[in-house]
Motif scaffolding. Structure first.
Motif, short mmCIF file in Angstrom:
data_model
loop_
_atom_site.label_atom_id
_atom_site.label_comp_id
_atom_site.label_asym_id
_atom_site.label_seq_id
_atom_site.Cartn_x
_atom_site.Cartn_y
_atom_site.Cartn_z
N SER A 5 0.83 -1.22 0.00
CA SER A 5 0.00 0.00 0.00
C SER A 5 0.85 1.26 0.00
N SER A 6 1.83 1.34 0.91
CA SER A 6 2.65 2.56 0.95
C SER A 6 3.45 2.71 -0.33
N ASN A 7 3.93 1.60 -0.86
CA ASN A 7 4.75 1.71 -2.07
C ASN A 7 3.92 2.00 -3.31
N LEU A 8 2.67 1.57 -3.30
CA LEU A 8 1.78 1.88 -4.42
C LEU A 8 1.55 3.40 -4.47
N ALA A 9 1.33 3.98 -3.31
CA ALA A 9 1.12 5.43 -3.25
C ALA A 9 2.38 6.15 -3.73
N PHE A 10 3.54 5.61 -3.37
CA PHE A 10 4.80 6.21 -3.81
C PHE A 10 4.95 6.12 -5.33
N ILE A 11 4.60 4.97 -5.89
CA ILE A 11 4.71 4.76 -7.35
C ILE A 11 3.81 5.76 -8.09
N LYS A 12 2.58 5.90 -7.59
CA LYS A 12 1.62 6.81 -8.22
C LYS A 12 2.17 8.25 -8.18
N GLU A 13 2.68 8.64 -7.00
CA GLU A 13 3.22 10.00 -6.83
C GLU A 13 4.40 10.24 -7.77
N PHE A 14 5.28 9.23 -7.85
CA PHE A 14 6.46 9.37 -8.70
C PHE A 14 6.05 9.52 -10.18
N LEU A 15 5.14 8.67 -10.63
CA LEU A 15 4.74 8.71 -12.05
C LEU A 15 3.96 9.98 -12.35
N ASP A 16 3.15 10.44 -11.39
CA ASP A 16 2.45 11.72 -11.58
C ASP A 16 3.46 12.85 -11.75
N SER A 17 4.53 12.79 -10.95
CA SER A 17 5.54 13.86 -11.01
C SER A 17 6.26 13.85 -12.36
N LYS A 18 6.20 12.73 -13.06
CA LYS A 18 6.81 12.64 -14.40
C LYS A 18 5.76 12.86 -15.49
N ASN A 19 4.59 13.39 -15.08
CA ASN A 19 3.49 13.68 -16.01
C ASN A 19 2.97 12.46 -16.76
N LYS A 20 3.06 11.30 -16.12
CA LYS A 20 2.44 10.12 -16.71
C LYS A 20 1.00 10.07 -16.23
N ASN A 21 0.11 9.76 -17.17
CA ASN A 21 -1.30 9.68 -16.84
C ASN A 21 -1.55 8.26 -16.33
N VAL A 22 -1.56 8.10 -14.99
CA VAL A 22 -1.57 6.73 -14.47
C VAL A 22 -2.81 6.42 -13.64
N LEU A 23 -3.36 5.25 -13.89
CA LEU A 23 -4.52 4.78 -13.13
C LEU A 23 -4.06 3.64 -12.22
N VAL A 24 -4.45 3.73 -10.95
CA VAL A 24 -4.09 2.68 -10.00
C VAL A 24 -5.33 1.83 -9.72
N THR A 25 -5.15 0.51 -9.76
CA THR A 25 -6.28 -0.38 -9.53
C THR A 25 -5.78 -1.59 -8.74
N ARG A 26 -6.67 -2.56 -8.50
CA ARG A 26 -6.21 -3.71 -7.70
C ARG A 26 -6.94 -4.98 -8.10
N GLU A 27 -6.34 -6.10 -7.70
CA GLU A 27 -6.96 -7.42 -7.90
C GLU A 27 -6.88 -8.23 -6.62
N PRO A 28 -7.84 -9.11 -6.30
CA PRO A 28 -9.08 -9.15 -7.05
C PRO A 28 -9.83 -7.83 -6.86
N GLY A 29 -10.55 -7.38 -7.89
CA GLY A 29 -11.33 -6.16 -7.77
C GLY A 29 -11.12 -5.24 -8.97
N GLY A 30 -11.29 -3.95 -8.72
CA GLY A 30 -11.03 -2.96 -9.75
C GLY A 30 -12.25 -2.44 -10.48
N THR A 31 -13.37 -3.20 -10.45
CA THR A 31 -14.66 -2.70 -10.96
C THR A 31 -15.68 -3.06 -9.87
N PRO A 32 -16.87 -2.43 -9.87
CA PRO A 32 -17.84 -2.75 -8.82
C PRO A 32 -18.16 -4.25 -8.73
N PHE A 33 -18.35 -4.90 -9.88
CA PHE A 33 -18.68 -6.32 -9.86
C PHE A 33 -17.50 -7.16 -9.36
#
Ligand code: TMP
Length: 209
Positions: free
Chosen positions: A21-49
Motif C-alpha cells: 500500500s505505501s509503495n503503491l502510493a509512492f509509485i503513483k506519486e512518482f509517475l504523476d511527477s513525471k506527467n504520466k497519466n496513471v490509473l491505480v487499480t487492484r486485484e481481485p477487484g477494480g470494478t464494482p462487480f
C-alpha cells in the motif's frame, strides 16, 4: 491492441506485509511527477462487480472454499477487470498500475495451494489472450517478517489466515517466476527501511520513464 500505442501496464506483487500500500502510493506519486497519466487499480477487484467477487474471496467463512472455486472466481473477477477497466485504459494510452495481477494466482493458488501451474496458464490464456504486465515489481521479504507486520493490522482475511508454510511456498513461487523472466520482473528487497525500498523502486521506474 497495438503495443506501440498502448500505455504501460505495471503490477505490484508481494507476500503479506511487504508494504504494497505505501509503495503503491509512492509509485503513483512518482509517475504523476513525471506527467504520466496513471490509473491505480487492484486485484481481485477494480470494478464494482469484481470488487463484489473480492469480498466473496477475502471474507473468512465456515464453509471451506474449494480450490477450483477460488481460482475460477479470481479469474472471473480478472476477466471483468480486464474488459471493463484495464484494456480500455491502456488503449487510451494511459499507464496502469495494478496492486496484484496474475502472478499472484501463480504464487498463491499455484505455490500456496499447490494447484497445477498448467491449469492457471490455461485460464491466463483464456482470459487475457496475449496481454501480460510489461513490468512486475515484486516486493520480497522473509515470510516471518511479513507475517509479523501483517498481524499488526488487526483482523485477518481468508488468505492472511494461512500458515507460514503456505506463505513460504507463495514467496518461492514468486521468486521462481522472477528468476525465469528476469526482463519482466524487478525484485525489490522489502525488508529494508521504507526509504531504501522507495529508492530502489525509484531506480526501477526511472529506467521506464
Ligand atoms: P491484498 O490485495 O490485500 O493483498 O489481498 C488480496 C488477497 O488475494 C491476497 O491475500 C492474495 C490473494 N490473491 C490470490 O490468492 N490470487 C490472486 O490471483 C490475487 C490477485 C490475489
Amino acid at each position: 491492441m497495438s503495443d506501440t500505442q498502448r500505455g504501460l501496464f505495471l503490477s505490484l506483487e508481494g507476500t503479506e506485509g511487504a508494504g504494497k500500500s505505501s509503495n503503491l502510493a509512492f509509485i503513483k506519486e512518482f509517475l504523476d511527477s513525471k506527467n504520466k497519466n496513471v490509473l491505480v487499480t487492484r486485484e481481485p477487484g477494480g470494478t464494482p462487480f469484481a470488487e463484489e467477487i473480492r469480498e466473496l474471496l477475502l471474507t473468512p467463512r465456515d464453509e471451506v472454499v474449494c480450490e477450483n472455486t477460488e481460482l475460477l472466481l479470481i479469474f472471473a473477477a480478472r476477466a471483468q477487470h480486464l474488459q471493463k477497466l484495464i484494456v480500455p485504459t491502456l488503449e487510451q494510452g494511459k499507464w496502469l498500475v495494478s496492486d496484484r495481477f496474475t502472478d499472484a494466482s501463480f504464487a498463491y493458488q499455484g505455490g500456496g495451494r499447490k494447484m497445477s501451474f498448467d491449469t492457471i496458464k490455461q485460464l491466463e490464456s483464456l482470459v487475457q489472450g496475449a496481454l501480460r504486465p510489461d513490468l512486475v515489481i515484486l516486493l520480497d521479504l522473509p515470510v516471518e517478517l511479513g507475517m509479523q507486520r501483517a498481524a499488526k493490522r488487526g483482523a485477518l482475511d481468508r488468505f492472511e489466515q494461512e500458515d507460514l508454510e503456505f506463505f513460504s511456498r507463495v514467496r518461492q513461487a514468486y521468486l521462481a517466476r522472477a528468476e525465469q523472466n528476469p526482463h519482466r520482473y524487478a525484485v525489490v528487497d522489502a525488508s529494508q527501511p521504507l526509504s531504501s525500498v522507495q529508492d530502489d523502486i525509484r531506480g526501477v521506474l526511472e529506467s521506464l520513464v
